[in-house]
Scaffold this motif. Structure first.
Motif, PDB file in Angstrom:
ATOM      1  N   THR A 129      42.348  37.771  39.242  1.00  0.00           N
ATOM      2  CA  THR A 129      43.498  38.489  38.674  1.00  0.00           C
ATOM      3  C   THR A 129      44.701  38.339  39.610  1.00  0.00           C
ATOM      4  O   THR A 129      45.517  37.436  39.443  1.00  0.00           O
ATOM      5  CB  THR A 129      43.134  39.967  38.433  1.00  0.00           C
ATOM      6  OG1 THR A 129      42.598  40.541  39.644  1.00  0.00           O
ATOM      7  CG2 THR A 129      42.086  40.084  37.333  1.00  0.00           C
ATOM      8  N   GLY A 130      44.797  39.198  40.612  1.00  0.00           N
ATOM      9  CA  GLY A 130      45.928  39.115  41.530  1.00  0.00           C
ATOM     10  C   GLY A 130      45.958  37.825  42.324  1.00  0.00           C
ATOM     11  O   GLY A 130      47.031  37.291  42.629  1.00  0.00           O
ATOM     12  N   GLY A 131      44.778  37.294  42.661  1.00  0.00           N
ATOM     13  CA  GLY A 131      44.732  36.056  43.427  1.00  0.00           C
ATOM     14  C   GLY A 131      45.336  34.891  42.668  1.00  0.00           C
ATOM     15  O   GLY A 131      46.107  34.094  43.222  1.00  0.00           O
ATOM     16  N   VAL A 132      45.006  34.773  41.391  1.00  0.00           N
ATOM     17  CA  VAL A 132      45.581  33.712  40.570  1.00  0.00           C
ATOM     18  C   VAL A 132      47.093  33.908  40.449  1.00  0.00           C
ATOM     19  O   VAL A 132      47.870  32.945  40.545  1.00  0.00           O
ATOM     20  CB  VAL A 132      44.920  33.679  39.176  1.00  0.00           C
ATOM     21  CG1 VAL A 132      45.616  32.679  38.272  1.00  0.00           C
ATOM     22  CG2 VAL A 132      43.441  33.323  39.303  1.00  0.00           C
ATOM     23  N   SER A 133      47.529  35.150  40.279  1.00  0.00           N
ATOM     24  CA  SER A 133      48.966  35.422  40.162  1.00  0.00           C
ATOM     25  C   SER A 133      49.733  34.993  41.408  1.00  0.00           C
ATOM     26  O   SER A 133      50.909  34.607  41.319  1.00  0.00           O
ATOM     27  CB  SER A 133      49.206  36.914  39.909  1.00  0.00           C
ATOM     28  OG  SER A 133      48.788  37.297  38.621  1.00  0.00           O
ATOM     29  N   SER A 134      49.092  35.052  42.553  1.00  0.00           N
ATOM     30  CA  SER A 134      49.777  34.682  43.799  1.00  0.00           C
ATOM     31  C   SER A 134      50.135  33.201  43.834  1.00  0.00           C
ATOM     32  O   SER A 134      50.961  32.788  44.646  1.00  0.00           O
ATOM     33  CB  SER A 134      48.909  35.049  45.007  1.00  0.00           C
ATOM     34  OG  SER A 134      47.782  34.187  45.109  1.00  0.00           O
ATOM     35  N   ARG A 135      49.522  32.385  42.972  1.00  0.00           N
ATOM     36  CA  ARG A 135      49.853  30.953  42.920  1.00  0.00           C
ATOM     37  C   ARG A 135      51.084  30.682  42.066  1.00  0.00           C
ATOM     38  O   ARG A 135      51.705  29.615  42.180  1.00  0.00           O
ATOM     39  CB  ARG A 135      48.670  30.150  42.341  1.00  0.00           C
ATOM     40  CG  ARG A 135      47.339  30.384  43.014  1.00  0.00           C
ATOM     41  CD  ARG A 135      47.382  30.108  44.496  1.00  0.00           C
ATOM     42  NE  ARG A 135      47.751  28.718  44.781  1.00  0.00           N
ATOM     43  CZ  ARG A 135      48.007  28.257  45.997  1.00  0.00           C
ATOM     44  NH1 ARG A 135      47.979  29.082  47.031  1.00  0.00           N
ATOM     45  NH2 ARG A 135      48.308  26.997  46.181  1.00  0.00           N
TER      46      ARG A 135
END
Length: 409
Positions: A129-135
């Motif tokens: 969730t947040g990890g993917v958004s950081s890309r």
């Protein structure tokens, strides 16, 4: 002098070099979030279909959601790795593999084995969730309008994942078995991993020794005005809107409709959320993200008030849809704030910290709403409106009276 900001992240080597980067991102994010959004439903259906007790279904469901709070302690690797894509891809694979193993072993192993595997799966959930958004900031383009239009796509992937995930599980479970539904979700994470690896490379923003530990990152967020407001406004709005499904079920008697109509209300909210993300795509948010969050949190509170005031079912459907639209816009503003105010050396951790605490407070909001809705049907929403309004007032007061903030270093 204004509150310090880190600004929009510059594109890394190769980032944004292909027009297909954003579509690849949307596919990866949608698949990952569909798996994350549907996993709990699959586990609950698996236990109940096998004749297991309700407490076991709830406990195993919690095993995959509760570990999200530990996500930030895994997320530091996003900021220290030479290639963050590989970290997220591995997280997708581990999440899917442990979910599949838990499902396959459930009929033959002790429930404790399934619980341990689900905890492992849930631990990597925040990276989906947040990890993917950081890309996203590194591939969306260097100007603010491009970034915010891309954030509209990101909001849409969350909405699709939260809606399609449970729907896919229900459909596959009805056609085949709940185990098959869970395996479909696991397969989706494997495909997501492949698409993550196809995203453009972006170099790390700092040397590993310069990346703060998770606790230090949280302290930086709490001491930096815009990030602090991003954190508590996100948590309180998530806590508030989590009461909507409970209120939808409890409020059907007052609206004079069957309890099954609650599904129409929650669907209207979900579709409204998607409409909000579409609105951001068509016309990206403008202005300071910090101020946008405060104003949009106020709008969310007003729309929740509209839900409580709806006199008939048709008006209630519209009110739920409007609340979803408002929350979609608010969520886009919080993504913009995470992007624009996070220190470069801890960007991944900031995204995951906010996402993890949002999920945790949302779960708490659902639990509290279920506990107090019996007192008065609209008590959960009344509490949500009050808390959201107070948080928005505090945020506005902070911005007016504390115009300076220590910048993360």
């Amino acid at each position: 002098m204004t509150e310090p900001r880190t600004g929009v992240v510059a594109r890394g080597r190769g980032a944004g070099g292909s027009r297909s980067a954003l579509p690849r991102y949307v596919i990866a994010a949608t698949l990952a979030r569909t798996a994350d959004g549907g996993a709990v439903v699959a586990i609950v259906l698996l236990v109940t279909a096998s004749g297991g007790p309700g407490w076991l279904a709830g406990a195993l469901g919690a095993c995959i959601t509760a570990p999200h709070l530990l996500g930030p302690f895994v997320a530091r690797r996003l900021d220290t790795a030479n290639d963050g894509r590989r970290v997220i891809a591995v997280a997708c694979l581990v999440h899917g593999a442990t979910l599949a193993a838990a499902v396959l072993l459930f009929p033959i192993a002790h429930p404790l084995v399934t619980a341990v595997l689900l905890v492992a799966s849930g631990l990597f959930g925040p990276l989906l969730t947040g990890g993917v958004s950081s890309r996203l900031p590194a591939i969306a383009g260097g100007d603010r309008a491009s970034q915010r239009r891309a954030q509209g796509w990101d909001v849409a992937t969350y909405g699709i994942g939260g809606t399609v995930g449970p729907t896919v599980v229900a459909a596959v479970a009805a056609w085949a078995t709940p185990a098959a539904a869970a395996l479909v979700l696991a397969a989706g994470t494997f495909v997501a991993a492949a698409f993550v690896l196809l995203l453009p490379y972006a170099p790390p923003a700092a040397q590993p020794e310069d990346v703060p530990r998770p606790g230090r990152t949280l302290l930086v967020m709490m001491s930096t005005g815009p990030l602090r407001r991003t954190l508590y406004l996100t948590m309180i709005v998530a806590f508030g809107v989590a009461a909507l499904p409970i209120t939808a079920v409890a409020g059907t008697d007052l609206l004079g409709v069957d309890h099954a109509a609650a599904g129409v209300l929650t669907a209207a909210y979900g579709l409204g959320n998607l409409a909000g993300s579409a609105g951001v795509l068509i016309r990206p948010l403008t202005g300071d993200a910090d101020g946008l969050m405060t104003r949009l949190a106020t709008v969310v509170a007003v729309t929740l008030l509209g839900v409580t005031a709806a006199p008939v079912f048709g008006v209630a459907v519209a009110a739920y849809a409007v609340a979803g639209i408002a929350n979609g816009y608010f969520f886009a503003a919080t993504l913009a704030a995470r992007n624009e105010y996070a220190p470069r050396e801890a960007r991944g951790q900031v995204f995951v910290w906010v996402g993890a605490l949002k999920i945790t407070t949302g779960s708490a909001g659902t639990a509290l709403a279920g506990a107090i809705v019996g007192v008065t049907i609209y008590l959960p929403l009344a509490l949500a409106i009050a808390l959201t309004a107070v948080a928005a007032v505090i945020a506005a007061w902070e911005r007016r009276t504390r115009p300076f903030s220590r910048r993360a270093s």
